[in-house]
Design an enzyme around this catalytic site. Sequence first.
Site, PDB file in Angstrom:
ATOM      1  N   HIS A 116      -7.349   9.783  -1.348  1.00  0.00           N
ATOM      2  CA  HIS A 116      -6.559   9.783  -0.121  1.00  0.00           C
ATOM      3  C   HIS A 116      -7.295  10.422   1.068  1.00  0.00           C
ATOM      4  O   HIS A 116      -7.263   9.918   2.178  1.00  0.00           O
ATOM      5  CB  HIS A 116      -5.212  10.475  -0.359  1.00  0.00           C
ATOM      6  CG  HIS A 116      -4.120   9.974   0.534  1.00  0.00           C
ATOM      7  ND1 HIS A 116      -2.810   9.889   0.147  1.00  0.00           N
ATOM      8  CD2 HIS A 116      -4.158   9.507   1.810  1.00  0.00           C
ATOM      9  CE1 HIS A 116      -2.087   9.403   1.146  1.00  0.00           C
ATOM     10  NE2 HIS A 116      -2.889   9.168   2.164  1.00  0.00           N
TER      11      HIS A 116
ATOM     12  N   LYS B 176      -2.804   5.932  -4.143  1.00  0.00           N
ATOM     13  CA  LYS B 176      -3.878   6.884  -3.821  1.00  0.00           C
ATOM     14  C   LYS B 176      -3.646   8.199  -4.548  1.00  0.00           C
ATOM     15  O   LYS B 176      -2.483   8.601  -4.740  1.00  0.00           O
ATOM     16  CB  LYS B 176      -3.894   7.154  -2.303  1.00  0.00           C
ATOM     17  CG  LYS B 176      -3.808   5.893  -1.474  1.00  0.00           C
ATOM     18  CD  LYS B 176      -3.857   6.133   0.013  1.00  0.00           C
ATOM     19  CE  LYS B 176      -3.587   4.845   0.766  1.00  0.00           C
ATOM     20  NZ  LYS B 176      -2.149   4.585   1.026  1.00  0.00           N
TER      21      LYS B 176
ATOM     22  N   ASP C 218       0.843  -1.196   0.000  1.00  0.00           N
ATOM     23  CA  ASP C 218       0.000   0.000   0.000  1.00  0.00           C
ATOM     24  C   ASP C 218       0.877   1.243   0.000  1.00  0.00           C
ATOM     25  O   ASP C 218       1.584   1.523   0.967  1.00  0.00           O
ATOM     26  CB  ASP C 218      -0.889   0.004   1.253  1.00  0.00           C
ATOM     27  CG  ASP C 218      -1.753   1.243   1.329  1.00  0.00           C
ATOM     28  OD1 ASP C 218      -2.923   1.179   0.923  1.00  0.00           O
ATOM     29  OD2 ASP C 218      -1.261   2.301   1.797  1.00  0.00           O
TER      30      ASP C 218
ATOM     31  N   TYR D  52       3.131   9.820  -0.632  1.00  0.00           N
ATOM     32  CA  TYR D  52       4.255   9.267   0.141  1.00  0.00           C
ATOM     33  C   TYR D  52       5.591   9.497  -0.580  1.00  0.00           C
ATOM     34  O   TYR D  52       6.646   9.351   0.028  1.00  0.00           O
ATOM     35  CB  TYR D  52       4.107   7.754   0.374  1.00  0.00           C
ATOM     36  CG  TYR D  52       2.872   7.293   1.103  1.00  0.00           C
ATOM     37  CD1 TYR D  52       2.044   8.185   1.791  1.00  0.00           C
ATOM     38  CD2 TYR D  52       2.529   5.947   1.133  1.00  0.00           C
ATOM     39  CE1 TYR D  52       0.907   7.734   2.456  1.00  0.00           C
ATOM     40  CE2 TYR D  52       1.395   5.498   1.796  1.00  0.00           C
ATOM     41  CZ  TYR D  52       0.583   6.396   2.443  1.00  0.00           C
ATOM     42  OH  TYR D  52      -0.528   5.938   3.094  1.00  0.00           O
TER      43      TYR D  52
END
Length: 274
Positions: free
Chosen positions: A110, A77, A47, A52
């Site tokens: 998100h 996401k 994930d 990120y």
Amino acid sequence: MGLTDTVTLHNGVQMPQFGLGVWQVDDGDEVIHSVKWALEAGYRMVDTAAAYGNEKGVGQAIKESGVSRDDIFVTTKVANSNQGYEETLAAFEDSMKKLGLETLDLYLIHWPVAESFVDTWKAMEKLYKDGRIRAIGVCNFHQHHFEKLMETAEIKPMVNQIELHPYLNQEPLRQFCKEQDIVVEAYSPLGSGNLLQNEDLKAIGEKYGKSPAQVMLRWDIQHGIVTIPKSVHKERIQQNADIFDFELTQEDMDEIDRLNQNHRFGWNPERFDK
Ligand code: A2P
């Protein structure tokens, strides 16, 4: 019961119940090692998220792992700054380029950015219908966000990824999602590491020869929750997966349920300001 066990999404797609989360893992060597160690240990789900900043490393690790692409369930996401219809279509292509993938297993909104999540969802539906994504879902949605989304959505989200751990067990939202046939996925399942010293969890773990982390993850599994612990350490990545050789008693499950304090370590979707 094992690492590759799946839950069935409402469109029939099988999603592993256990995977690796890579929030706060650096791109490059750190994420490459984490993902490779996880795949070596038998994990079959990763994930990540555009926000990120490590999709490139995730993609590289998958490629170099020797595990077949089709055997790995990959989630990413759309970032808050890329929400909106056209923006999401473009953000998706960018993520896929970084990941080095043709199709994605799960794409998630998100955060419920108030003014744009409805349009974002339209783009997710298009990508899904075009066959680019096997499943679509959301993160950090409360019941009222779903209600607003469903006023215009054609496809109901298949997954809701939320902060969930023994101090925030999200029971009412889990119940709502169950009624709606939306799979709940736990992020920060170890309370972002904050629950590892909890004495009650330690005491329960000692009975089974397991760590507090393993107890929390096993509690997720037995509740039917999809869970994605994060670690950048090989032994912890292995340890977190070693939860399929014991079963918490109902009494211990109830005791962990009672640790709930509705306490968040992350942002509150109600007070979230992008
Ligand atoms: P690290 O990455 O240095 O191993 P969450 O998944 O709830 O966000 O929690 C992640 C945090 O918990 C990270 O700080 C991670 O540290 C730590 N962690 C993950 N697994 C374990 C474990 N088995 N034992 C101790 N700490 C762990």
